[in-house]
Design a protein around this motif. Structure first.
Motif, short mmCIF file in Angstrom:
data_model
loop_
_atom_site.label_atom_id
_atom_site.label_comp_id
_atom_site.label_asym_id
_atom_site.label_seq_id
_atom_site.Cartn_x
_atom_site.Cartn_y
_atom_site.Cartn_z
N VAL A 153 0.88 -1.17 0.00
CA VAL A 153 0.00 0.00 0.00
C VAL A 153 0.92 1.22 0.00
N VAL A 154 0.62 2.18 -0.87
CA VAL A 154 1.44 3.39 -0.96
C VAL A 154 0.66 4.56 -0.37
N LYS A 155 1.31 5.25 0.59
CA LYS A 155 0.60 6.35 1.27
C LYS A 155 1.45 7.62 1.30
N PRO A 156 0.86 8.75 0.97
CA PRO A 156 1.54 10.00 1.30
C PRO A 156 1.64 10.09 2.83
N LYS A 166 -3.06 4.45 -2.13
CA LYS A 166 -3.32 3.54 -3.26
C LYS A 166 -2.80 2.14 -2.92
N ILE A 167 -3.67 1.17 -3.24
CA ILE A 167 -3.42 -0.21 -2.83
C ILE A 167 -3.15 -1.07 -4.06
N VAL A 168 -2.10 -1.88 -3.99
CA VAL A 168 -1.84 -2.82 -5.09
C VAL A 168 -2.95 -3.88 -5.05
N GLY A 169 -3.59 -4.08 -6.21
CA GLY A 169 -4.73 -5.00 -6.25
C GLY A 169 -6.05 -4.24 -6.32
N ASP A 170 -6.01 -2.96 -5.93
CA ASP A 170 -7.21 -2.12 -6.03
C ASP A 170 -6.94 -1.01 -7.05
N HIS A 171 -6.22 0.04 -6.59
CA HIS A 171 -5.94 1.16 -7.50
C HIS A 171 -4.72 0.90 -8.38
N LEU A 172 -3.81 0.06 -7.90
CA LEU A 172 -2.56 -0.16 -8.61
C LEU A 172 -2.49 -1.63 -9.02
N LYS A 173 -1.99 -1.87 -10.27
CA LYS A 173 -1.98 -3.25 -10.79
C LYS A 173 -0.95 -4.10 -10.04
N ASN A 175 3.41 -4.06 -8.12
CA ASN A 175 4.41 -3.25 -7.42
C ASN A 175 5.18 -2.32 -8.36
N GLU A 176 5.16 -2.63 -9.68
CA GLU A 176 5.77 -1.69 -10.65
C GLU A 176 4.97 -0.39 -10.65
N GLU A 177 3.63 -0.51 -10.66
CA GLU A 177 2.80 0.71 -10.61
C GLU A 177 2.96 1.41 -9.25
N ALA A 178 3.22 0.60 -8.23
CA ALA A 178 3.45 1.20 -6.89
C ALA A 178 4.71 2.06 -6.92
N LYS A 179 5.73 1.61 -7.67
CA LYS A 179 6.97 2.42 -7.79
C LYS A 179 6.66 3.75 -8.45
N GLU A 180 5.89 3.68 -9.56
CA GLU A 180 5.57 4.92 -10.31
C GLU A 180 4.79 5.89 -9.42
N TYR A 181 3.80 5.34 -8.71
CA TYR A 181 2.97 6.22 -7.87
C TYR A 181 3.80 6.80 -6.71
N SER A 182 4.72 6.00 -6.18
CA SER A 182 5.56 6.50 -5.08
C SER A 182 6.38 7.70 -5.53
N CYS A 183 6.91 7.62 -6.78
CA CYS A 183 7.69 8.76 -7.31
C CYS A 183 6.82 9.99 -7.39
N GLU A 184 5.57 9.78 -7.86
CA GLU A 184 4.63 10.91 -7.98
C GLU A 184 4.40 11.56 -6.61
N VAL A 185 4.23 10.71 -5.60
CA VAL A 185 3.97 11.23 -4.24
C VAL A 185 5.15 12.07 -3.77
N ILE A 186 6.39 11.54 -3.98
CA ILE A 186 7.58 12.27 -3.51
C ILE A 186 7.77 13.55 -4.34
N ASP A 187 7.72 13.41 -5.67
CA ASP A 187 8.01 14.57 -6.54
C ASP A 187 7.00 15.69 -6.35
N ARG A 201 0.58 -4.95 2.35
CA ARG A 201 -0.88 -4.99 2.20
C ARG A 201 -1.41 -6.13 3.06
N LEU A 202 -2.29 -5.79 3.96
CA LEU A 202 -2.83 -6.80 4.88
C LEU A 202 -4.06 -7.48 4.28
N ILE A 203 -4.25 -8.73 4.63
CA ILE A 203 -5.42 -9.46 4.15
C ILE A 203 -6.33 -9.73 5.35
#
Ligand code: GLY
Length: 448
Positions: A153-156, A166-173, A175-187, A201-203
């Motif tokens: 799960v990626v969180k600001p 944004k959660i992998v499996g929900d908003h993000l396909k 962990n590659e998309e998680a990397k992209e979104y993380s960059c967006e959050v930082i930048d 991500r907890l189940i």
């Protein structure tokens, strides 16, 4: 126009509710019979404006809110949303001698700074945490995610109005998309920090416990479960919450007393740690938990009531809310009583929500018919104009009913939703036996 300052010979308190949504309408509704009520709200809430003297203004302009409160001689201010807490509204009100149900800016970091929150769990060895890391550059994020072979799960780190997680499996396909979104959050310095927090991500099944806190004592309320997905069957966009339910006995059909108590202990340990690390925590603490095979884990804290979950618990309060507020500010919080009933809340939203194509449209709300059924209406993102109530692009109103069981409350809430007409939608499945049983079965699978 003569104001009544006394109820049965007793001097009554002046209470200010800050905020404009359904959560604040529920708070105001809980106070209205026992106090002289004031509201400070960015938009005119059609329900609150009927029961309180009010001022329309930006709730984030904390000096102006404090000025208004001082001018009106407010005794207690109850802060609804998180954004003014993050801006130090309580510190400002306290400077003006006004007591608050709400945490100071430093104690509110439990919500406004997720790295502070996770570190608190580490430093004070509080149970219920999870694997997480805070990053300030994309290379380190990539390295970590290449080695971490589970969904994340990626969180600001800061506040993003419920839109940043944004959660992998929900908003993000993946962990590659998680990397992209993380960059967006930082930048983009999302939430005010050039950092990102990545968590495992907890189940399991999510549940909410909200608690009253007076700096030292914590009194938990009945548990509730929200439904973040926009559409029936738990599909569609993740929203602020489409509806929620609570059960008789304060537990949930998949939540045992033992796991409820464990979650409450986590919250109690947390306020003790905040008092040492920051300042005593006064106000409402909202714990969002995931019940996993390893017990309850803390997903996040909010320094306020939940929305919609406030609408489940506040109408069930037996102890007058004003008495609870007094105990919070005086630091002598003790027992708080709730009716032993179930509740179901369904949010009515514009068709297509979270798209905003019906913003501005007129809706009809037959409040009298809804109340006749024994249900309640709490207004959220709507505007009252001369010709009636207009939708904005967001959740419009919450309909809440209580009953001897979740099923009974659900039927009343569903019937009451028929009395809202227009281009609107609600999740008919919230609180139905079919959906609740799906949760119970899911939890059984996880525990086996
Ligand atoms: N129900 C989610 C929230 O209040 O943040």
């Amino acid at each position: 126009f003569i104001k009544i300052y006394f109820i049965q010979g007793e001097l009554i308190m002046k209470v200010l509710v800050v905020g404009t949504g359904a959560r604040e309408h529920a708070i105001a509704d809980g106070l209205k019979d026992d106090v002289e009520l004031y509201c400070y709200m960015s938009k005119v809430n059609p329900g609150m404006s009927k029961i309180a003297e009010f001022k329309q203004g930006d709730e984030g302009e904390v000096e102006k809110v404090a000025e208004y409160a001082a001018e009106k001689g407010i005794d207690i201010a109850f802060i609804g949303p998180e954004a003014p807490l993050g801006k130090g509204i309580v510190d400002e009100l306290q400077k003006n001698g006004i007591k608050c149900v709400g945490s100071t800016q430093s104690a509110a970091r439990i919500e406004t700074d997720k790295s502070f929150m996770r570190k608190l769990f580490e430093d004070y060895e509080i149970e219920g945490s999870l694997i997480y890391k805070v990053f300030d550059n994309s290379e380190d994020v990539s390295k970590f995610l290449d080695e971490f072979d589970r969904d994340v799960v990626v969180k600001p780190v800061g506040l993003t109005g419920g839109k940043g997680v944004k959660i992998v499996g929900d908003h993000l396909k993946d962990n590659e998309e998680a990397k992209e979104y993380s960059c967006e959050v930082i930048d983009n310095v999302m939430g005010g920090f050039a950092q990102v927090i990545i968590e495992e991500r907890l189940i399991g099944e999510e549940f909410t416990i909200q608690a009253f806190c007076d700096g030292k004592h914590l009194v938990p309320m009945p548990a509730a479960q929200d439904h973040p997905h926009a559409f029936e069957g738990d599909v569609g966009a993740i929203t602020g919450g489409m509806g929620s339910y609570s059960d008789v006995g304060g537990l949930l059909p998949f939540l045992s007393q033992k796991n409820y108590d464990k979650a409450v202990k986590i919250m109690q340990d947390t306020i003790e740690a905040i008092a040492k690390e920051a300042e005593p925590y006064k106000g409402i603490l909202y714990g969002q938990f995931m019940l996993t095979s390893d017990g309850p884990k803390l997903i996040e804290y909010n320094a306020r009531f939940g929305d919609p979950e406030a609408m489940n618990v506040l109408p069930l309060l037996k102890t007058p809310l004003v008495d609870v507020c007094k105990s919070i500010v005086d630091g002598n919080l003790d027992t708080v009583e709730f009716e032993n009933k179930a509740s179901v809340c369904k949010y009515i939203v514009p068709d297509g929500y979270p798209e905003t194509e019906y913003a501005g449209e007129l809706i009809e709300v037959d409040e009298v018919a809804i109340e006749k059924l024994g249900a309640k209406v709490f207004y959220a993102a709507v505007s009252a104009e001369d010709d009636g109530i207009h939708l904005s692009g967001s959740r419009a109103l919450g309909i809440v009913a209580s009953g001897e069981s979740i099923g009974e409350a659900e039927k009343v809430a569903e019937k009451a939703c028929e009395f809202v007409k227009g281009n609107v939608y609600h999740r008919r499945d919230v609180g139905t036996a079919e959906l609740v049983n799906k949760r119970v079965e899911h939890m059984k699978e996880i525990l086996n």
